[in-house]
Write a protein that holds these residues in place. Structure first.
Motif, PDB file in Angstrom:
ATOM      1  N   TYR A 133      40.988  29.955  39.731  1.00 56.73           N
ATOM      2  CA  TYR A 133      39.908  30.931  39.863  1.00 56.73           C
ATOM      3  C   TYR A 133      40.092  31.935  38.736  1.00 56.73           C
ATOM      4  CZ  TYR A 133      36.592  34.288  41.776  1.00 56.73           C
ATOM      5  OH  TYR A 133      35.518  35.124  41.944  1.00 56.73           O
ATOM      6  N   LYS A 134      39.343  31.732  37.679  1.00 54.64           N
ATOM      7  CA  LYS A 134      39.493  32.594  36.513  1.00 54.64           C
ATOM      8  C   LYS A 134      38.301  32.409  35.584  1.00 54.64           C
ATOM      9  CE  LYS A 134      42.852  34.055  33.020  1.00 54.64           C
ATOM     10  NZ  LYS A 134      44.222  33.866  32.492  1.00 54.64           N
ATOM     11  N   THR A 135      37.989  33.457  34.826  1.00 49.87           N
ATOM     12  CA  THR A 135      36.966  33.391  33.804  1.00 49.87           C
ATOM     13  C   THR A 135      37.642  33.323  32.445  1.00 49.87           C
ATOM     14  OG1 THR A 135      35.345  34.623  35.128  1.00 49.87           O
ATOM     15  CG2 THR A 135      34.992  34.567  32.756  1.00 49.87           C
ATOM     16  N   TYR A 136      37.305  32.296  31.683  1.00 46.77           N
ATOM     17  CA  TYR A 136      37.898  32.111  30.372  1.00 46.77           C
ATOM     18  C   TYR A 136      36.877  32.440  29.291  1.00 46.77           C
ATOM     19  CZ  TYR A 136      41.351  29.461  33.023  1.00 46.77           C
ATOM     20  OH  TYR A 136      42.304  29.086  33.932  1.00 46.77           O
ATOM     21  N   GLU A 137      37.283  33.262  28.342  1.00 50.28           N
ATOM     22  CA  GLU A 137      36.426  33.569  27.204  1.00 50.28           C
ATOM     23  C   GLU A 137      36.576  32.467  26.162  1.00 50.28           C
ATOM     24  OE1 GLU A 137      37.179  37.421  25.638  1.00 50.28           O
ATOM     25  OE2 GLU A 137      36.646  38.471  27.491  1.00 50.28           O
ATOM     26  N   GLY A 149      31.335  35.611  42.270  1.00 51.05           N
ATOM     27  CA  GLY A 149      32.254  36.731  42.072  1.00 51.05           C
ATOM     28  C   GLY A 149      31.813  38.014  42.744  1.00 51.05           C
ATOM     29  N   VAL A 150      31.127  37.887  43.872  1.00 48.13           N
ATOM     30  CA  VAL A 150      30.600  39.055  44.586  1.00 48.13           C
ATOM     31  C   VAL A 150      31.726  39.745  45.371  1.00 48.13           C
ATOM     32  CG1 VAL A 150      29.021  39.773  46.431  1.00 48.13           C
ATOM     33  CG2 VAL A 150      28.300  38.060  44.754  1.00 48.13           C
ATOM     34  N   LYS A 151      31.749  41.064  45.349  1.00 54.64           N
ATOM     35  CA  LYS A 151      32.755  41.839  46.090  1.00 54.64           C
ATOM     36  C   LYS A 151      32.623  41.572  47.588  1.00 54.64           C
ATOM     37  CE  LYS A 151      34.252  44.251  42.463  1.00 54.64           C
ATOM     38  NZ  LYS A 151      35.646  44.170  41.960  1.00 54.64           N
ATOM     39  N   VAL A 152      33.764  41.552  48.278  1.00 49.89           N
ATOM     40  CA  VAL A 152      33.743  41.255  49.715  1.00 49.89           C
ATOM     41  C   VAL A 152      33.085  42.377  50.520  1.00 49.89           C
ATOM     42  CG1 VAL A 152      35.744  39.722  49.631  1.00 49.89           C
ATOM     43  CG2 VAL A 152      36.089  42.182  50.000  1.00 49.89           C
ATOM     44  N   ASP A 153      32.976  43.564  49.939  1.00 51.01           N
ATOM     45  CA  ASP A 153      32.320  44.679  50.637  1.00 51.01           C
ATOM     46  C   ASP A 153      30.926  44.953  50.068  1.00 51.01           C
ATOM     47  OD1 ASP A 153      33.072  45.664  48.186  1.00 51.01           O
ATOM     48  OD2 ASP A 153      33.967  47.516  48.963  1.00 51.01           O
ATOM     49  N   LYS A 154      30.338  43.926  49.468  1.00 48.47           N
ATOM     50  CA  LYS A 154      29.035  44.071  48.826  1.00 48.47           C
ATOM     51  C   LYS A 154      27.950  44.503  49.797  1.00 48.47           C
ATOM     52  CE  LYS A 154      25.614  43.293  45.862  1.00 48.47           C
ATOM     53  NZ  LYS A 154      25.404  44.089  44.623  1.00 48.47           N
ATOM     54  N   VAL A 155      27.188  45.495  49.399  1.00 45.93           N
ATOM     55  CA  VAL A 155      25.987  45.909  50.133  1.00 45.93           C
ATOM     56  C   VAL A 155      24.784  45.465  49.309  1.00 45.93           C
ATOM     57  CG1 VAL A 155      24.645  47.843  51.019  1.00 45.93           C
ATOM     58  CG2 VAL A 155      27.152  47.899  51.171  1.00 45.93           C
ATOM     59  N   TRP A 156      23.975  44.595  49.887  1.00 45.90           N
ATOM     60  CA  TRP A 156      22.801  44.102  49.177  1.00 45.90           C
ATOM     61  C   TRP A 156      21.633  45.055  49.394  1.00 45.90           C
ATOM     62  CZ3 TRP A 156      23.224  40.315  45.746  1.00 45.90           C
ATOM     63  CH2 TRP A 156      24.316  39.440  45.866  1.00 45.90           C
ATOM     64  N   ILE A 166      28.718  33.785  46.356  1.00 43.47           N
ATOM     65  CA  ILE A 166      30.103  33.388  46.589  1.00 43.47           C
ATOM     66  C   ILE A 166      30.981  34.596  46.320  1.00 43.47           C
ATOM     67  CG2 ILE A 166      31.973  31.831  45.919  1.00 43.47           C
ATOM     68  CD1 ILE A 166      29.815  29.879  44.927  1.00 43.47           C
ATOM     69  N   THR A 167      31.776  34.965  47.278  1.00 42.03           N
ATOM     70  CA  THR A 167      32.637  36.133  47.133  1.00 42.03           C
ATOM     71  C   THR A 167      33.813  35.830  46.216  1.00 42.03           C
ATOM     72  OG1 THR A 167      33.736  35.506  49.198  1.00 42.03           O
ATOM     73  CG2 THR A 167      32.018  37.193  49.326  1.00 42.03           C
ATOM     74  N   ILE A 210      22.843  31.287  14.499  1.00 42.87           N
ATOM     75  CA  ILE A 210      22.699  31.459  15.945  1.00 42.87           C
ATOM     76  C   ILE A 210      23.890  32.275  16.431  1.00 42.87           C
ATOM     77  CG2 ILE A 210      22.595  30.322  18.192  1.00 42.87           C
ATOM     78  CD1 ILE A 210      21.395  27.890  16.825  1.00 42.87           C
ATOM     79  N   HIS A 211      23.593  33.386  17.088  1.00 43.16           N
ATOM     80  CA  HIS A 211      24.649  34.244  17.630  1.00 43.16           C
ATOM     81  C   HIS A 211      24.773  33.990  19.131  1.00 43.16           C
ATOM     82  CE1 HIS A 211      26.307  38.592  18.383  1.00 43.16           C
ATOM     83  NE2 HIS A 211      27.195  37.642  18.593  1.00 43.16           N
ATOM     84  N   VAL A 212      25.883  33.409  19.550  1.00 40.37           N
ATOM     85  CA  VAL A 212      26.149  33.167  20.968  1.00 40.37           C
ATOM     86  C   VAL A 212      27.002  34.335  21.480  1.00 40.37           C
ATOM     87  CG1 VAL A 212      27.126  31.595  22.662  1.00 40.37           C
ATOM     88  CG2 VAL A 212      26.102  30.677  20.567  1.00 40.37           C
ATOM     89  N   LYS A 213      26.404  35.147  22.358  1.00 36.24           N
ATOM     90  CA  LYS A 213      27.070  36.367  22.826  1.00 36.24           C
ATOM     91  C   LYS A 213      27.893  36.117  24.081  1.00 36.24           C
ATOM     92  CE  LYS A 213      23.117  39.135  21.260  1.00 36.24           C
ATOM     93  NZ  LYS A 213      22.084  40.113  21.694  1.00 36.24           N
ATOM     94  N   ASN A 214      29.068  36.665  24.100  1.00 39.46           N
ATOM     95  CA  ASN A 214      29.945  36.655  25.281  1.00 39.46           C
ATOM     96  C   ASN A 214      30.065  35.284  25.937  1.00 39.46           C
ATOM     97  OD1 ASN A 214      30.157  39.584  25.110  1.00 39.46           O
ATOM     98  ND2 ASN A 214      28.101  39.636  25.969  1.00 39.46           N
ATOM     99  N   PRO A 215      30.403  34.237  25.188  1.00 38.91           N
ATOM    100  CA  PRO A 215      30.532  32.908  25.811  1.00 38.91           C
ATOM    101  C   PRO A 215      31.733  32.849  26.743  1.00 38.91           C
ATOM    102  CG  PRO A 215      31.311  32.837  23.547  1.00 38.91           C
ATOM    103  CD  PRO A 215      30.719  34.211  23.752  1.00 38.91           C
ATOM    104  N   GLN A 216      31.500  32.397  27.973  1.00 37.21           N
ATOM    105  CA  GLN A 216      32.544  32.340  28.989  1.00 37.21           C
ATOM    106  C   GLN A 216      32.375  31.092  29.850  1.00 37.21           C
ATOM    107  OE1 GLN A 216      31.847  35.938  31.228  1.00 37.21           O
ATOM    108  NE2 GLN A 216      33.237  37.147  29.962  1.00 37.21           N
ATOM    109  N   VAL A 217      33.457  30.701  30.483  1.00 30.92           N
ATOM    110  CA  VAL A 217      33.409  29.660  31.501  1.00 30.92           C
ATOM    111  C   VAL A 217      34.032  30.222  32.767  1.00 30.92           C
ATOM    112  CG1 VAL A 217      34.167  27.370  32.204  1.00 30.92           C
ATOM    113  CG2 VAL A 217      33.545  27.778  29.834  1.00 30.92           C
ATOM    114  N   GLU A 218      33.234  30.308  33.828  1.00 30.88           N
ATOM    115  CA  GLU A 218      33.733  30.767  35.118  1.00 30.88           C
ATOM    116  C   GLU A 218      34.211  29.546  35.903  1.00 30.88           C
ATOM    117  OE1 GLU A 218      30.593  32.906  37.002  1.00 30.88           O
ATOM    118  OE2 GLU A 218      30.800  34.657  35.708  1.00 30.88           O
ATOM    119  N   THR A 219      35.491  29.528  36.218  1.00 29.65           N
ATOM    120  CA  THR A 219      36.095  28.372  36.870  1.00 29.65           C
ATOM    121  C   THR A 219      36.508  28.720  38.291  1.00 29.65           C
ATOM    122  OG1 THR A 219      36.971  27.700  34.723  1.00 29.65           O
ATOM    123  CG2 THR A 219      37.886  26.611  36.656  1.00 29.65           C
TER     124      THR A 219
END
Length: 351
Positions: free
Chosen positions: A242-246, A62-69, A150-151, A322-331
């Motif tokens: 292309y989506k992130t699901y909580e 999910g890197v920005k296309v104008d990313k400066v490293w 990956i952009t 057990i506390h699972v914080k911010n669970p997500q699936v990046e698809t």
């Protein structure tokens, strides 16, 4: 999730389940599988990227296309070693990308700027630095360094199933033979043939199981067929997600006979903190990247009370939470008629 998303996920489940229907019916021990366990046959030549990643690989999604490293070092680098031969960027076809590289902050920061017109959307890139990068004192860096990224691309949830798929109802399955072959009523299709993709719907598998016909023997009123697992891409004309699901509490249903465990959603206001974090195994303070860490208690709280763990002879009772914080699936999935172009399902969470 929307109905469309469930259709897409159903399709993926159907594919990965595939061949398992008749295996489970025809053998004593049912065969089970998950998307993560799916392996693509070596003989198939479709390009598959990002299906399995080495856990040690340094990759950013999910890197920005104008990313400066911007990489930080504890000591100033030698300007003469900051060249395109030593520091390079390539795309997923191993083509060189014309980036600009320069030293800042007294030589302690190495900056890599995007090419003119920026990076391409949804593309896999690799930054590679050879061990010839040196410090002003002449000493070389600890070793070669690689960073993959990956952009990002536009959010998408599109799925088009193969129009030639044959859907079979349970009452059209006349018999499952011991050798794994199936006997299907001829009402499934006028001329069922080798290579046809079939999705079987039964009470045991209401979401369906996908199979591919390998041989067909025609009888009066029925077909006797042998089958195999279809290739992932054969079920789709197009699949583009292309989506992130909580992940929320509504995605969890505990078995009724499961005692001593409960799950609930918890939430609070997150705060962003800028920290410096080294993502390199080097001990010399090399290639440090600034990162944003999100502090939050959003997520799921699993609570255990006298929950049995282990086998009978060595069983223990677990109590706590057990506390699972911010669970997500990046698809990030992209499939076309020519095969799988990209398939990445990445789960993220903190505990």
């Amino acid at each position: 999730m929307t109905k469309k998303v469930w259709v897409i996920i159903f399709s993926i489940v159907v594919i990965t389940g595939g061949f398992l229907f008749y295996k489970g019916m025809g053998e004593k021990d049912p065969v089970t599988a998950t998307a993560a366990e799916m392996k693509v046959k070596e003989k198939e030549k479709e390009i598959i990227r990002d299906v399995e990643l080495n856990p040690n690989t340094n990759i950013h999604r999910g890197v920005k296309v104008d990313k400066v490293w911007s990489f930080s070092f504890d000591r100033p680098l030698k300007k003469e070693t900051v060249t395109s031969d030593i520091i390079s960027v390539t795309d997923e076809e191993e083509n060189g990308v014309p980036v600009a590289v320069e030293l800042l902050k007294g030589g302690k920061t190495l900056e890599i700027k995007p090419p003119e017109g920026n990076y391409k959307e949804g593309t896999h890139y690799k930054i590679y630095v050879t061990e010839d990068l040196s410090y002003e004192n002449g000493k070389k860096i600890d070793g070669p360094y690689t960073l993959q990224f990956i952009t990002e691309r536009k959010e998408s949830e599109e799925a088009k199933l193969n129009k030639e798929i044959v859907f079979v109802k349970e009452n059209q399955i006349e018999k499952v033979n011991e050798d794994g072959s199936l006997e299907l009523d001829k009402s499934v299709k006028k001329n069922l043939s080798t290579g046809d993709i079939v999705i079987l719907h039964t009470r045991e598998y209401p979401d369906g199981k996908a199979i591919k016909i390998t041989t067909v023997k025609s009888k009066i009123g029925s077909y006797i067929v042998t089958v195999e697992e279809p290739h992932f891409a054969e079920l789709f004309e197009e699949l583009d997600i292309y989506k992130t699901y909580e992940i929320t509490g509504s995605e969890f249903t505990l078995n009724e006979d499961l005692q001593g465990v409960s799950v609930e959603e918890v939430a609070s206001i997150p705060s962003d903190t800028l920290i410096a974090s080294s993502n390199s195994p080097s001990k010399n303070g090399e290639f440090k990247l600034p990162q944003v860490k999100v502090e939050s208690t959003n997520g799921l709280l699993f609570t255990f009370k006298d929950f049995p763990v282990g086998k009978k002879k060595s069983k223990a009772l677990l109590t706590g939470s057990i506390h699972v914080k911010n669970p997500q699936v990046e698809t990030d999935v992209k499939i076309g008629l020519k095969g799988i172009k990209k398939m990445s399902l990445v789960s993220k969470s903190e505990t």
